[in-house]
Design a protein around this motif. Structure first.
Motif, PDB file in Angstrom:
ATOM      1  N   ARG A 161       0.836  -1.217   0.000  1.00  0.00           N
ATOM      2  CA  ARG A 161       0.000   0.000   0.000  1.00  0.00           C
ATOM      3  C   ARG A 161       0.857   1.248   0.000  1.00  0.00           C
ATOM      4  O   ARG A 161       0.562   2.206  -0.708  1.00  0.00           O
ATOM      5  CB  ARG A 161      -0.917   0.015   1.225  1.00  0.00           C
ATOM      6  N   LEU A 162       1.900   1.238   0.802  1.00  0.00           N
ATOM      7  CA  LEU A 162       2.792   2.402   0.844  1.00  0.00           C
ATOM      8  C   LEU A 162       3.402   2.633  -0.537  1.00  0.00           C
ATOM      9  O   LEU A 162       3.411   3.765  -1.051  1.00  0.00           O
ATOM     10  CB  LEU A 162       3.887   2.180   1.900  1.00  0.00           C
ATOM     11  N   ALA A 165       0.721   3.945  -2.982  1.00  0.00           N
ATOM     12  CA  ALA A 165       0.254   5.302  -2.678  1.00  0.00           C
ATOM     13  C   ALA A 165       1.363   6.329  -2.932  1.00  0.00           C
ATOM     14  O   ALA A 165       1.103   7.415  -3.443  1.00  0.00           O
ATOM     15  CB  ALA A 165      -0.222   5.362  -1.226  1.00  0.00           C
ATOM     16  N   CYS A 182      -5.478  11.602   1.775  1.00  0.00           N
ATOM     17  CA  CYS A 182      -5.963  10.247   1.459  1.00  0.00           C
ATOM     18  C   CYS A 182      -6.013   9.393   2.703  1.00  0.00           C
ATOM     19  O   CYS A 182      -5.157   9.495   3.574  1.00  0.00           O
ATOM     20  CB  CYS A 182      -5.004   9.594   0.444  1.00  0.00           C
ATOM     21  N   SER A 184      -7.284   5.052   3.386  1.00  0.00           N
ATOM     22  CA  SER A 184      -7.675   3.858   2.649  1.00  0.00           C
ATOM     23  C   SER A 184      -9.153   3.515   2.820  1.00  0.00           C
ATOM     24  O   SER A 184      -9.756   3.832   3.839  1.00  0.00           O
ATOM     25  CB  SER A 184      -6.827   2.692   3.157  1.00  0.00           C
ATOM     26  N   ASP A 185      -9.687   2.817   1.809  1.00  0.00           N
ATOM     27  CA  ASP A 185     -11.049   2.292   1.966  1.00  0.00           C
ATOM     28  C   ASP A 185     -11.010   0.841   2.475  1.00  0.00           C
ATOM     29  O   ASP A 185     -12.029   0.192   2.576  1.00  0.00           O
ATOM     30  CB  ASP A 185     -11.843   2.419   0.659  1.00  0.00           C
ATOM     31  N   TYR A 189      -7.063  -0.898   7.407  1.00  0.00           N
ATOM     32  CA  TYR A 189      -5.879  -0.067   7.174  1.00  0.00           C
ATOM     33  C   TYR A 189      -6.168   1.386   7.556  1.00  0.00           C
ATOM     34  O   TYR A 189      -6.928   2.069   6.873  1.00  0.00           O
ATOM     35  CB  TYR A 189      -5.481  -0.158   5.697  1.00  0.00           C
ATOM     36  N   THR A 191      -3.781   3.912   8.233  1.00  0.00           N
ATOM     37  CA  THR A 191      -2.798   4.946   7.883  1.00  0.00           C
ATOM     38  C   THR A 191      -3.243   5.692   6.631  1.00  0.00           C
ATOM     39  O   THR A 191      -3.635   5.076   5.643  1.00  0.00           O
ATOM     40  CB  THR A 191      -1.416   4.303   7.614  1.00  0.00           C
ATOM     41  N   GLY A 192      -3.163   6.997   6.688  1.00  0.00           N
ATOM     42  CA  GLY A 192      -3.444   7.811   5.509  1.00  0.00           C
ATOM     43  C   GLY A 192      -2.281   8.759   5.295  1.00  0.00           C
ATOM     44  O   GLY A 192      -1.213   8.584   5.906  1.00  0.00           O
ATOM     45  N   TYR A 193      -2.460   9.771   4.488  1.00  0.00           N
ATOM     46  CA  TYR A 193      -1.365  10.707   4.263  1.00  0.00           C
ATOM     47  C   TYR A 193      -1.842  12.035   3.695  1.00  0.00           C
ATOM     48  O   TYR A 193      -2.944  12.141   3.158  1.00  0.00           O
ATOM     49  CB  TYR A 193      -0.300  10.109   3.338  1.00  0.00           C
ATOM     50  N   TYR A 201       5.684  13.299   1.358  1.00  0.00           N
ATOM     51  CA  TYR A 201       4.631  12.296   1.585  1.00  0.00           C
ATOM     52  C   TYR A 201       4.553  12.060   3.100  1.00  0.00           C
ATOM     53  O   TYR A 201       5.401  11.383   3.672  1.00  0.00           O
ATOM     54  CB  TYR A 201       5.011  11.018   0.832  1.00  0.00           C
ATOM     55  N   ARG A 203       2.921  10.470   6.112  1.00  0.00           N
ATOM     56  CA  ARG A 203       2.019   9.391   6.548  1.00  0.00           C
ATOM     57  C   ARG A 203       1.485   9.726   7.940  1.00  0.00           C
ATOM     58  O   ARG A 203       2.243  10.153   8.819  1.00  0.00           O
ATOM     59  CB  ARG A 203       2.761   8.065   6.611  1.00  0.00           C
ATOM     60  N   ARG A 217      -9.635   9.710  -1.816  1.00  0.00           N
ATOM     61  CA  ARG A 217      -8.617  10.742  -2.011  1.00  0.00           C
ATOM     62  C   ARG A 217      -9.268  12.069  -2.380  1.00  0.00           C
ATOM     63  O   ARG A 217     -10.231  12.086  -3.153  1.00  0.00           O
ATOM     64  CB  ARG A 217      -7.687  10.339  -3.164  1.00  0.00           C
TER      65      ARG A 217
HETATM   66  C1  PML Z   1      -4.854   2.766  -0.125  1.00  0.00           C
HETATM   67  O1  PML Z   1      -4.135   2.243  -0.926  1.00  0.00           O
HETATM   68  O2  PML Z   1      -5.898   2.245   0.180  1.00  0.00           O
HETATM   69  C2  PML Z   1      -4.405   4.049   0.512  1.00  0.00           C
HETATM   70  C3  PML Z   1      -3.249   3.820   1.373  1.00  0.00           C
HETATM   71  C4  PML Z   1      -2.744   5.086   1.963  1.00  0.00           C
HETATM   72  C5  PML Z   1      -1.591   4.972   2.928  1.00  0.00           C
HETATM   73  C6  PML Z   1      -0.451   4.136   2.495  1.00  0.00           C
HETATM   74  C7  PML Z   1       0.717   4.222   3.474  1.00  0.00           C
HETATM   75  O3  PML Z   1       1.551   5.130   3.368  1.00  0.00           O
HETATM   76  O4  PML Z   1       0.810   3.362   4.370  1.00  0.00           O
END
Ligand code: PML
Length: 243
Positions: A161-162, A165, A182, A184-185, A189, A191-193, A201, A203, A217
């Motif tokens: 995911r990191l 993104a 952002c 996540s859906d 999860y 963590t957003g950013y 970036y 986080r 987003r």
């Molecule tokens: C997603 O892919 O659903 C968004 C993930 C955003 C954060 C990713 C991160 O840096 O850990």
């Protein structure tokens, strides 16, 4: 090169999406990988497209990470960061509310992002149910990036995911997105950013509560040159070389 995109939905709601820009010989492996990505779905679409010319960006946005005790504290920090970028507090708040309730006017998630006018807070995406999707972007060498992130101490469970993104946020800034919020859906999860050319970036965890399947987003943009911006996000093929 080949652009491969996956999007999945469950009961009419978008639940997962991912994108790769790859050499043709890797197509079967990548399709397998993308098929395993959503936890559950009743419809999954994979799009495979040939891409003629690819622009290379040398360096991704710099990564920073912040952890907070509560969603409230994390969101307050996100609002501060947006304000540092000159975004009015009420528009930052509006973006958070949109991701909280689900940016799709029919309810729930959107496949793409909200485009928010940085000056007026209005939504500018031509189709508000679909949003604008940043596609045709990937790392030049995913294996190398993965190893570098692992060496830097990023846990395996965050890696995919990191990486997805960060490469997407790097393309967004290249195309002219001024700031992005952002989360996540994925309900597991949190963590957003926030991302921007000047902040990098950033986080932020937790931007939402565990078990919440709503996210997405918001891109803060200037109304001028909107068509060029959308064209870049949706059409320009970009590979990012290093961290
Ligand atoms: C997603 O892919 O659903 C968004 C993930 C955003 C954060 C990713 C991160 O840096 O850990």
């Amino acid at each position: 090169m080949i652009s491969v995109r996956m999007r999945a939905q469950l009961k009419g709601m978008h639940v997962s999406g991912a994108e790769r820009l790859i050499e043709e010989k890797n197509l079967p492996r990548i399709v397998q990988e993308l098929l395993r990505r959503p936890k559950a779905y009743d419809k999954l679409v994979i799009t495979v497209e040939r891409v003629e010319s690819v622009h290379v960006i040398q360096k991704a946005l710099t990564i920073y990470s912040y952890d907070f005790k509560s969603v409230q504290d994390a969101r307050a920090f996100a609002l501060e960061k947006l304000e540092e970028l000159g975004i009015k507090r009420e528009f930052g708040q509006k973006a958070i509310e949109l991701l909280e309730k689900g940016p799709n006017p029919r309810g729930g998630n959107m496949r793409g992002a909200v485009l928010m006018d940085i000056q007026t807070g209005e939504r500018l995406e031509p189709d508000q149910e679909r949003g604008v999707r940043t596609v045709r972007v990937d790392w030049k060498d995913r294996k190398f990036i993965k190893q570098t992130l692992l060496k830097r101490g990023v846990k395996r469970k965050y890696l995919n995911r990191l990486m997805d993104a960060l490469v997407l946020a790097t393309k967004n800034v290249h195309c002219g997105v001024l700031a992005e919020l952002c989360w996540s859906d994925d309900e597991d999860y949190t963590t957003g950013y926030i991302a921007s050319g000047s902040l990098g970036y950033v986080r932020i965890n937790p931007l939402k509560e565990l078990g919440n399947p709503i996210g997405g987003r918001v891109y803060f943009v200037k109304r001028e040159h909107l068509e060029d911006l959308i064209e870049c996000l949706e059409k320009k093929a970009i590979l990012v070389e290093s961290l």
